[in-house]
Every structure is written in structure tokens, then in C-alpha cells.
Write an enzyme that holds these catalytic residues in place. Structure first.
Site, PDB file in Angstrom:
ATOM      1  N   ASN A   1       0.827  -1.200   0.000  1.00  0.00           N
ATOM      2  CA  ASN A   1       0.000   0.000   0.000  1.00  0.00           C
ATOM      3  C   ASN A   1       0.866   1.257   0.000  1.00  0.00           C
ATOM      4  O   ASN A   1       2.018   1.204   0.428  1.00  0.00           O
ATOM      5  CB  ASN A   1      -0.906   0.007   1.236  1.00  0.00           C
ATOM      6  CG  ASN A   1      -2.107  -0.891   1.070  1.00  0.00           C
ATOM      7  OD1 ASN A   1      -2.659  -1.015  -0.013  1.00  0.00           O
ATOM      8  ND2 ASN A   1      -2.514  -1.551   2.148  1.00  0.00           N
TER       9      ASN A   1
ATOM     10  N   HIS B   1      -7.268  -7.742  -0.123  1.00  0.00           N
ATOM     11  CA  HIS B   1      -8.233  -8.747   0.340  1.00  0.00           C
ATOM     12  C   HIS B   1      -9.535  -8.127   0.842  1.00  0.00           C
ATOM     13  O   HIS B   1     -10.371  -8.822   1.435  1.00  0.00           O
ATOM     14  CB  HIS B   1      -7.609  -9.605   1.447  1.00  0.00           C
ATOM     15  CG  HIS B   1      -6.920  -8.818   2.512  1.00  0.00           C
ATOM     16  ND1 HIS B   1      -5.553  -8.768   2.628  1.00  0.00           N
ATOM     17  CD2 HIS B   1      -7.396  -8.030   3.492  1.00  0.00           C
ATOM     18  CE1 HIS B   1      -5.220  -7.999   3.636  1.00  0.00           C
ATOM     19  NE2 HIS B   1      -6.321  -7.540   4.181  1.00  0.00           N
TER      20      HIS B   1
ATOM     21  N   HIS C   1      -9.911   0.064  -1.462  1.00  0.00           N
ATOM     22  CA  HIS C   1     -10.415   0.465  -0.154  1.00  0.00           C
ATOM     23  C   HIS C   1     -11.616   1.407  -0.241  1.00  0.00           C
ATOM     24  O   HIS C   1     -12.106   1.872   0.785  1.00  0.00           O
ATOM     25  CB  HIS C   1      -9.319   1.124   0.707  1.00  0.00           C
ATOM     26  CG  HIS C   1      -8.279   0.177   1.186  1.00  0.00           C
ATOM     27  ND1 HIS C   1      -7.321   0.545   2.114  1.00  0.00           N
ATOM     28  CD2 HIS C   1      -8.016  -1.122   0.876  1.00  0.00           C
ATOM     29  CE1 HIS C   1      -6.521  -0.482   2.355  1.00  0.00           C
ATOM     30  NE2 HIS C   1      -6.927  -1.503   1.613  1.00  0.00           N
TER      31      HIS C   1
END
Length: 445
Positions: free
Chosen positions: A148, A170, A199
Site C-alpha cells: 500500500n 483482500h 479500499h
């Protein structure tokens, strides 16, 4: 011919352990070679011992090598997994603590906003160096990035290379499993379409046995236990009509609604019962605690008799199997630069969309148009991220300031001048990692 899998950042011990286990569950890879690479020799040695333990327990004829030489690890690789963290806790804690001085209360800080952008700026040149090595010694490898901030890093890399780089997270399958459990549905019977950006994607379709199950979910979120498990996400679902990926804590820092006042933090981000309700500096505190415990915990696992050999929920092994294993097609959500995959999000921005992996590669399954309010939110975030990517590519700190200027949470609590001062402070604090910038001084008029 046996395959080779290279782990860059193998010292991410849990990821390495789980992904090696998953890969060995496929018959096509039982005789593979795992090449582990990390700059931290202690963690690399632990990863090596862990992989040896898994191989022994599996009974597979696989091999493992460990090295601090990146090119050696990458030489001839078929699959590459990147799980790095540039800079230790003492470096990235500034991403959380400096914004707090200006009133920006951050929970995780690994995705977007001022903290995510500076993590991106530190990480981008290292990932590009890795990709340049891939181009040199294994140009046809499938590269899967878990590092990230996913969207900015993938956009940055895919802008500058033709290497097959895909970003994985995930949050989609994790959220799907959570929603299925809330509704009492087998997760394997849940059919969904999820799209957006990493996200900040939304379930546009949610069905089971051909029937829309959103009406069931709308009832279930009023159960007191479920209401408290994900207070931020449940509130977003009530007001926007579609359920978002990623935890309440993450989501609370991507928009202006939940963290700009103490009373809102108390209502939505303090008392939740999920794994990450939204506490200030949640992940920083977790990392600081694990600094003292990770070695002992890993040693205990190494000395234990049992090894879990069941395949987990991460996408990576299934993708490798589809592309150069037994060829079983695999559907998943990937992070790719937007080539009209989402019609109402900026072209070229990194989006998270449904794809399929086959022997012909990784391909988007269908074009998506987000509902207008979802598009408004997602496109805004995507454009901010692309501005930060542009700043990194051009080495221009003014683009970084302007990207942070429009961050929803930051803008909800700070003036333009305060954001300017905060960005300048963070630029100087990260000067050792930003030598590729033309200057670190923001333009002052």
C-alpha cells in the site's frame, strides 16, 4: 518445467507464510522454487525457516532459497509478489502524528490523504527499481503487488512500464464473507459485482441463487451486534445504498463525515466492535506492540508441531494457477489503470474492478458505470491520487500540496494555509526519501 516464485519483502512473515502455503496446494506447483528476498536479514532468515517448515509438512519436492540480492531472487521468476514497507515505524509514524498536530485525526494512513500520499512518495522509487530489475531478468513474469497505498503505486508503475503488474487487496472478498455471514448465506453462494478504487469500492450487485439479497442486508444491519460491528460502513450503506469495502476505521478517514469532530469520532469510531472501528493511530499502535512480540510469536510457530496447509482466501495462488498452472479460470477483483473499465471515473486512474485470469492473462470482465453519488465520491478520490502520482513522476511538491488540499478529511478540518504548512513539514521530514524531487520547497506567493 517447474516454476519459480519470488517474494520481494519476504520479511512480511505472515504474507509469505500464507502465500507459500497457498501456492503449494496446486499440483502444478509442488516442485516449484521459492526465492525469498528482503533487506532485513533477521526477518529473511525467519521467512526462510518458515517456508522450509511448510514445504516439509506438505511433503512437496519444492525448494527455497533466501537472499538479500534482488536480481538474484528475480532471475527467471514466473511469479513475483511484492510486500514491502519502505521505512520503519519510526519513519511512517510521522505520517500519522504530524497531521494530528493540524487536527487531521488518522486511523490507519496507508491508503490516501496526507499519510497515504507520503507513504506512496517514499515507496514509489523503490517499487520502480524493483520493476526495472523485473524488466531486466524476468520481463514476462506476473507481478502481484500487495504493498500500500495500492492505487497510487499501481498507477505510478503502470504508467512507466509494460511489465504485467496487478495490484491485489483482500478487502473485497473479506467484506463479501462478512456480509454473507451476517445474512446467513454460504459465502460461496454469494454472487456480486464490486467496483470502485482500492479500499473505496462498492458492491453494486449482491445476489444469492439469482435473488437480490440487499433487502436482507438492510434488515440485518439493524441487529445491535451487527450495527456495532461496522458503524461507519453501515452508516454509509444506509445513506448511499451500496455497501463499501474495507473496515470502518479505514473508511472513516476517506471522507469528511466521521472524524472531523470529537463527538463524531466518539459516535462512529470509538465504540465499534469490528477489528478496526477507527481508533486514532490504530495500526501504528499495533505495529509498536508487535515490535516487541513478532519474533517470539514466530519462534513459537516454528517450534510448534502443527502446520495449516489449507488454502486461504488470498487471490495470488489462484491467479498464478490460472495463468501458468493448470489453467483453471479465476475471477477476482484487481487494481488496474482505468482504460474505460469504469465509465465515470477518470481515465488512467487506478481502479478496482472485476477481472478474470486465464492462460491468456488477466482481463477485465465487463465495463461498469457507478451510481452517480458513488461516482462522485470515487472519482474525487481517484483524481486526488492521480495528482499525487503526477507530483511523484515530475518531482514537483506543489502537486503533492494540491492533492492533500482536496483530501476530504483534511479539507474538513484545516484551512488552505494550515494544509500548506502541514505539507511542507511532511516534505522536510521525509527529505531522506525524496531525493528524486526537484525541490522540497513549496511555492510561496
Amino acid at each position: 518445467m517447474s516454476k519459480k516464485f519470488t517474494f520481494i519483502g519476504a520479511g512480511s512473515l505472515d504474507f509469505t507464510r500464507d502465500l507459500v502455503r497457498d501456492i503449494l496446494t496446486f499440483d502444478a506447483f509442488t516442485d516449484c522454487t521459492f526465492a525469498l528476498m528482503d533487506i532485513n536479514e533477521k526477518r529473511l532468515n525467519y521467512a526462510y525457516e518458515g517456508v522450509k517448515k511448510i514445504i516439509k509438512a506438505s511433503g512437496c519436492p519444492a525448494k527455497v532459497i533466501g537472499t538479500t540480492n534482488r536480481k538474484e531472487a528475480l532471475e527467471g521468476a514466473d511469479g513475483v509478489l511484492i510486500t514491502i514497507l519502505q521505512g520503519g515505524v519510526d519513519v511512517w509514524r510521522n505520517d500519522i502524528e504530524i497531521p494530528k498536530k493540524y487536527g487531521v485525526d488518522i486511523c490507519v494512513g496507508d491508503t490516501r490523504g496526507p499519510s497515504g500520499i507520503f507513504r506512496f512518495l517514499r515507496t514509489a522509487p523503490i517499487l520502480l527499481d524493483i520493476i526495472r530489475d523485473v524488466e531486466d531478468v524476468c520481463p514476462n513474469a506476473i507481478v502481484l503487488n500487495y504493498t500500500n497505498p495500492m492505487a497510487m503505486l499501481v498507477s505510478y508503475l503502470q504508467t512507466q512500464t509494460k511489465v504485467n503488474v496487478t495490484g491485489l487487496c483482500h478487502s473485497v472478498q473479506g467484506t463479501a464473507a462478512m456480509l454473507a455471514s451476517w445474512m446467513g448465506i454460504d459465502k460461496d453462494n454469494l454472487d456480486y459485482v464490486c467496483a470502485g478504487i482500492n479500499h473505496q469500492a462498492f458492491f453494486l450487485k449482491l445476489e444469492s441463487d439469482g435473488k437480490d439479497v440487499y433487502p436482507i442486508l438492510k434488515e440485518r444491519i439493524h441487529d445491535p451486534n451487527i450495527a456495532m460491528e461496522e458503524p461507519v460502513r453501515n452508516e454509509m450503506f444506509k445513506k448511499l445504498g451500496y455497501y463499501p469495502t474495507e473496515s470502518s476505521g479505514h473508511n472513516s478517514e476517506y471522507n469528511p463525515w466521521f472524524r472531523k469532530r470529537k463527538d463524531l469520532i466518539e459516535k462512529y469510531c470509538t465504540n465499534g466492535t469490528g477489528w478496526n472501528p477507527g481508533e486514532y493511530a490504530y495500526i501504528l499502535h499495533e505495529y509498536l506492540e508487535r515490535e516487541d512480540t513478532w519474533e517470539r510469536e514466530y519462534q513459537e510457530w516454528l517450534s510448534s508441531d502443527s502446520v495449516d496447509l489449507c488454502r486461504g482466501e488470498e487471490y495470488a495462488s489462484n491467479i498464478f494457477n490460472a495463468v501458468f498452472g493448470d489453467g483453471t479460470p479465476y475471477f477476482f477483483n484487481a487494481n488496474l489503470r482505468n482504460d474505460h473499465y469504469i465509465t465515470n471515473v477518470q481515465s488512467g486512474a487506478c481502479v478496482e474492478v472485476p477481472v478474470i485470469a486465464t492462460k491468456k492473462g488477466i482481463h477485465v470482465t465487463n465495463r461498469v458505470t457507478l451510481p452517480d453519488p458513488i461516482s462522485l465520491m470515487v472519482d474525487h478520490s481517484a483524481r486526488i491520487e492521480e495528482l499525487a502520482v503526477k507530483g511523484a513522476i515530475e518531482g514537483d511538491p506543489d502537486y503533492i500540496f494540491q492533492a492533500i488540499l482536496f483530501d476530504p478529511l483534511t479539507a474538513s478540518v484545516c484551512s488552505m494555509e494550515e494544509i500548506y504548512e502541514m505539507t511542507q513539514e511532511m516534505l522536510w521530514k521525509n527529505k531522506d526519501f525524496l531525493s528524486y524531487f526537484k525541490t522540497l520547497s513549496l511555492t510561496k506567493i
